[in-house]
Design a protein around this motif. Structure first.
Motif, PDB file in Angstrom:
ATOM      1  N   THR A   6       0.846  -1.197   0.000  1.00  0.00           N
ATOM      2  CA  THR A   6       0.000   0.000   0.000  1.00  0.00           C
ATOM      3  C   THR A   6       0.882   1.247   0.000  1.00  0.00           C
ATOM      4  O   THR A   6       2.013   1.230   0.499  1.00  0.00           O
ATOM      5  CB  THR A   6      -0.903   0.019   1.248  1.00  0.00           C
ATOM      6  OG1 THR A   6      -0.087   0.137   2.418  1.00  0.00           O
ATOM      7  CG2 THR A   6      -1.735  -1.252   1.324  1.00  0.00           C
ATOM      8  N   TRP A   7       0.339   2.311  -0.566  1.00  0.00           N
ATOM      9  CA  TRP A   7       1.097   3.555  -0.658  1.00  0.00           C
ATOM     10  C   TRP A   7       0.862   4.385   0.594  1.00  0.00           C
ATOM     11  O   TRP A   7      -0.247   4.820   0.870  1.00  0.00           O
ATOM     12  CB  TRP A   7       0.673   4.320  -1.907  1.00  0.00           C
ATOM     13  CG  TRP A   7       1.557   5.491  -2.227  1.00  0.00           C
ATOM     14  CD1 TRP A   7       1.271   6.803  -2.028  1.00  0.00           C
ATOM     15  CD2 TRP A   7       2.860   5.451  -2.805  1.00  0.00           C
ATOM     16  NE1 TRP A   7       2.312   7.594  -2.443  1.00  0.00           N
ATOM     17  CE2 TRP A   7       3.315   6.791  -2.924  1.00  0.00           C
ATOM     18  CE3 TRP A   7       3.701   4.415  -3.231  1.00  0.00           C
ATOM     19  CZ2 TRP A   7       4.549   7.120  -3.462  1.00  0.00           C
ATOM     20  CZ3 TRP A   7       4.943   4.743  -3.762  1.00  0.00           C
ATOM     21  CH2 TRP A   7       5.357   6.077  -3.876  1.00  0.00           C
ATOM     22  N   LEU A  21      -5.798  -1.297   8.101  1.00  0.00           N
ATOM     23  CA  LEU A  21      -5.484  -0.065   7.395  1.00  0.00           C
ATOM     24  C   LEU A  21      -6.737   0.683   6.956  1.00  0.00           C
ATOM     25  O   LEU A  21      -6.640   1.747   6.360  1.00  0.00           O
ATOM     26  CB  LEU A  21      -4.599  -0.373   6.183  1.00  0.00           C
ATOM     27  CG  LEU A  21      -3.219  -0.939   6.536  1.00  0.00           C
ATOM     28  CD1 LEU A  21      -2.446  -1.269   5.282  1.00  0.00           C
ATOM     29  CD2 LEU A  21      -2.429   0.037   7.391  1.00  0.00           C
ATOM     30  N   GLY A  22      -7.902   0.115   7.205  1.00  0.00           N
ATOM     31  CA  GLY A  22      -9.125   0.868   6.956  1.00  0.00           C
ATOM     32  C   GLY A  22     -10.013   0.274   5.887  1.00  0.00           C
ATOM     33  O   GLY A  22      -9.600  -0.549   5.081  1.00  0.00           O
ATOM     34  N   TYR A  41       5.920   2.661  -0.606  1.00  0.00           N
ATOM     35  CA  TYR A  41       5.123   1.449  -0.453  1.00  0.00           C
ATOM     36  C   TYR A  41       5.376   0.826   0.916  1.00  0.00           C
ATOM     37  O   TYR A  41       6.521   0.698   1.359  1.00  0.00           O
ATOM     38  CB  TYR A  41       5.446   0.433  -1.545  1.00  0.00           C
ATOM     39  CG  TYR A  41       4.737   0.706  -2.852  1.00  0.00           C
ATOM     40  CD1 TYR A  41       3.344   0.649  -2.915  1.00  0.00           C
ATOM     41  CD2 TYR A  41       5.448   1.027  -3.999  1.00  0.00           C
ATOM     42  CE1 TYR A  41       2.677   0.894  -4.113  1.00  0.00           C
ATOM     43  CE2 TYR A  41       4.797   1.270  -5.197  1.00  0.00           C
ATOM     44  CZ  TYR A  41       3.406   1.211  -5.236  1.00  0.00           C
ATOM     45  OH  TYR A  41       2.748   1.465  -6.415  1.00  0.00           O
ATOM     46  N   GLN A  42       4.276   0.459   1.571  1.00  0.00           N
ATOM     47  CA  GLN A  42       4.353  -0.297   2.818  1.00  0.00           C
ATOM     48  C   GLN A  42       3.970  -1.736   2.493  1.00  0.00           C
ATOM     49  O   GLN A  42       2.905  -2.002   1.946  1.00  0.00           O
ATOM     50  CB  GLN A  42       3.404   0.262   3.874  1.00  0.00           C
ATOM     51  CG  GLN A  42       3.417  -0.542   5.170  1.00  0.00           C
ATOM     52  CD  GLN A  42       2.479   0.016   6.218  1.00  0.00           C
ATOM     53  OE1 GLN A  42       2.007   1.135   6.083  1.00  0.00           O
ATOM     54  NE2 GLN A  42       2.203  -0.757   7.255  1.00  0.00           N
ATOM     55  N   VAL A  70      -0.100  -4.792  -5.462  1.00  0.00           N
ATOM     56  CA  VAL A  70      -0.211  -3.363  -5.198  1.00  0.00           C
ATOM     57  C   VAL A  70      -1.677  -2.966  -5.031  1.00  0.00           C
ATOM     58  O   VAL A  70      -2.516  -3.280  -5.881  1.00  0.00           O
ATOM     59  CB  VAL A  70       0.427  -2.541  -6.330  1.00  0.00           C
ATOM     60  CG1 VAL A  70       0.194  -1.039  -6.116  1.00  0.00           C
ATOM     61  CG2 VAL A  70       1.921  -2.840  -6.421  1.00  0.00           C
ATOM     62  N   VAL A  71      -1.973  -2.304  -3.935  1.00  0.00           N
ATOM     63  CA  VAL A  71      -3.314  -1.752  -3.693  1.00  0.00           C
ATOM     64  C   VAL A  71      -3.156  -0.230  -3.623  1.00  0.00           C
ATOM     65  O   VAL A  71      -2.711   0.320  -2.616  1.00  0.00           O
ATOM     66  CB  VAL A  71      -3.914  -2.305  -2.390  1.00  0.00           C
ATOM     67  CG1 VAL A  71      -5.290  -1.691  -2.149  1.00  0.00           C
ATOM     68  CG2 VAL A  71      -3.998  -3.824  -2.443  1.00  0.00           C
ATOM     69  N   ARG A  72      -3.484   0.420  -4.732  1.00  0.00           N
ATOM     70  CA  ARG A  72      -3.271   1.870  -4.835  1.00  0.00           C
ATOM     71  C   ARG A  72      -4.296   2.437  -5.813  1.00  0.00           C
ATOM     72  O   ARG A  72      -4.044   2.593  -7.011  1.00  0.00           O
ATOM     73  CB  ARG A  72      -1.850   2.152  -5.306  1.00  0.00           C
ATOM     74  CG  ARG A  72      -1.424   3.610  -5.208  1.00  0.00           C
ATOM     75  CD  ARG A  72       0.030   3.768  -5.621  1.00  0.00           C
ATOM     76  NE  ARG A  72       0.457   5.148  -5.591  1.00  0.00           N
ATOM     77  CZ  ARG A  72       1.644   5.580  -6.003  1.00  0.00           C
ATOM     78  NH1 ARG A  72       2.536   4.704  -6.474  1.00  0.00           N
ATOM     79  NH2 ARG A  72       1.950   6.873  -5.956  1.00  0.00           N
ATOM     80  N   LEU A  73      -5.474   2.755  -5.297  1.00  0.00           N
ATOM     81  CA  LEU A  73      -6.585   3.215  -6.132  1.00  0.00           C
ATOM     82  C   LEU A  73      -6.196   4.424  -6.975  1.00  0.00           C
ATOM     83  O   LEU A  73      -5.533   5.356  -6.495  1.00  0.00           O
ATOM     84  CB  LEU A  73      -7.785   3.575  -5.260  1.00  0.00           C
ATOM     85  CG  LEU A  73      -8.667   2.413  -4.797  1.00  0.00           C
ATOM     86  CD1 LEU A  73      -9.744   2.927  -3.854  1.00  0.00           C
ATOM     87  CD2 LEU A  73      -9.288   1.702  -5.982  1.00  0.00           C
ATOM     88  N   GLY A  74      -6.605   4.384  -8.245  1.00  0.00           N
ATOM     89  CA  GLY A  74      -6.389   5.511  -9.129  1.00  0.00           C
ATOM     90  C   GLY A  74      -4.992   5.614  -9.709  1.00  0.00           C
ATOM     91  O   GLY A  74      -4.697   6.537 -10.459  1.00  0.00           O
TER      92      GLY A  74
END
Length: 433
Positions: free
Chosen positions: A210-211, A228-229, A216-217, A380-384
């Protein structure tokens, strides 16, 4: 053996009984070992020898041993054996070469049969998600160093491209893209992320990336990711958090490095179950080794063109274009032995006879050959962002491998127990003990 080889017959149809060709295979290997010990031990600043020559081969004998090895190899290569090429898929072909009890490459093997004599190599090393027994394990985790020794088909060295020139992660559309266009022997030897076994895709993924705060984490457990939500959970909807097959750090029943062994792990039904176990054979000698023996001996004798031909023949079977090596070196020959013969009980003895074991396994904690390292893939989870849904990779040092490999000079020969020396005063203590 030379004196009796004709008495053993030349029945090449039997892979499990010694014959003339078994003798030639022993000669090919043993003479090569003697030659390299004579040469490379003599090149050491302080050769590992004893005063009475109980240990040590005079350097002047090297050439004769190389010639004897080459002669045996050539006789074998002109015999009834051929390199295994039954499957057009070169990676699968390399696996099947040793997994199927067919073909013409194996010269001599230890055989097994269900209900008579079996082994538990698959039980101890199969991919975790494919185990057929609740006590089955995944004991061997191939190292990143081994995986990177398989070159790219376009001639590039096998170093995996996990970062760009600026040190940023390289994102790949598919988790196995980083391994594309590699030497096909990699597929036949190692199970890596995105590959399959028994026609089933393996689930190798360390976690998600995640960004966070401009970087990146890397999150390696689902429960941490959920903390993380909700936004992250929504973004990763339908995506894999962590692979069932790991990798996991410091675990005994799953890969620690991000890789599993494929070579010698039987894909037969119930091969990993204790009640059945595996019956694929163990090859003591095969033609691939003989080509490598011939290449090394001819190279050491100055017959470089001939040696190059032998190496290129093996590389072509692995998917490389014809004549992919134009300038042969001893370093190339040594790497070819490493990738062609991985897990076939050669590497340890090769490094010893070349007197390189103490240099390669030097105990240094920052040496990639001395330290077992791995490669962990993350979704990778990074919307947009263009990288969303792609995969990045992190080099890791699994904590299960506590120390770097350290081969002392004394390890070239074993210690002889004091009581043995006391019982026979004619026995000489091995050097450095």
């Amino acid at each position: 053996m030379e004196a009796i080889k004709e008495d053993l017959g030349n029945n090449a149809t039997s892979k499990t009984r010694a014959n003339k060709y078994t003798v030639l295979a022993v000669q090919s290997r043993a003479m090569l070992y003697a030659a390299s010990l004579a040469k490379y031990n003599g090149l050491m600043a302080e050769p590992v020898v004893t005063a009475g020559n109980e240990v040590g081969i005079p350097a002047a004998m090297a050439s004769d041993y190389y010639r004897k090895s080459l002669a045996a190899s050539k006789e074998l290569m002109s015999g009834p054996f051929t390199l295994f090429k039954e499957n057009p898929d070169k990676g699968v072909n390399f696996y099947e070469m040793l997994n199927k009890k067919t073909g013409s490459e194996v010269i001599f093997a230890k055989d097994f049969a269900v209900g008579l004599k079996v082994h538990r190599f698959a039980h101890e090393n199969i991919v975790k998600s494919l185990t057929e027994d609740n006590e089955a394990t995944s004991g061997i985790s191939p190292s990143l160093s081994l995986v990177e020794s398989f070159d790219y088909l376009d001639g590039r060295k096998g170093t995996l491209q996990d970062r760009d020139a600026n040190g940023n992660y390289i994102a790949y559309a598919h988790i196995d893209d980083i391994f594309k266009n590699k030497d096909a022997r990699l597929y036949g030897t190692v199970i890596y992320p995105g590959s399959s076994f028994r026609n089933t895709a393996v689930s190798i993924q360390a976690g998600v990336a995640t960004w966070q705060n401009g970087a990146y984490q890397l999150v390696t457990a689902p429960e941490l990711g959920k903390q993380l939500g909700d936004e992250l959970g929504t973004a990763n909807a339908g995506g894999l958090w962590t692979g069932f097959d790991g990798p996991k750090d410091d675990a005994q029943d799953v890969s620690n490095t991000g890789f599993y062994i494929r070579k010698f792990v039987s894909d037969a039904p119930a091969a990993s179950a204790r009640g059945t176990s595996a019956a694929n054979w163990w090859p003591w000698f095969r033609l691939g080794e003989i080509y490598l023996n011939a290449a090394e001996a001819s190279f050491e004798l100055g017959q470089v063109s001939e040696a190059t031909q032998y190496i290129n023949t093996l590389r072509e079977r692995a998917g490389f274009p014809a004549n992919s090596i134009s300038t042969l070196t001893m370093e190339i020959i040594r790497n070819e032995r490493r990738v062609e013969l991985a897990f076939e009980d050669h590497r340890f003895f090769d490094l010893k006879r070349w007197r390189l074991a103490h240099i390669i396994w030097n105990g240094a904690e920052n040496d990639p050959n001395a330290v077992v390292r791995g490669l962990y893939g993350y979704r990778v989870v990074r919307l947009g962002h263009a990288d969303h849904g792609k995969f990045i990779y992190a080099r890791v040092k699994p904590s299960r491998f506590r120390r770097a490999r350290f081969f002392r000079l004394a390890n070239y020969y074993s210690a002889i127990e004091q009581k043995v020396l006391d019982n026979n005063p004619k026995i000489v203590r091995n050097p450095l003990h």
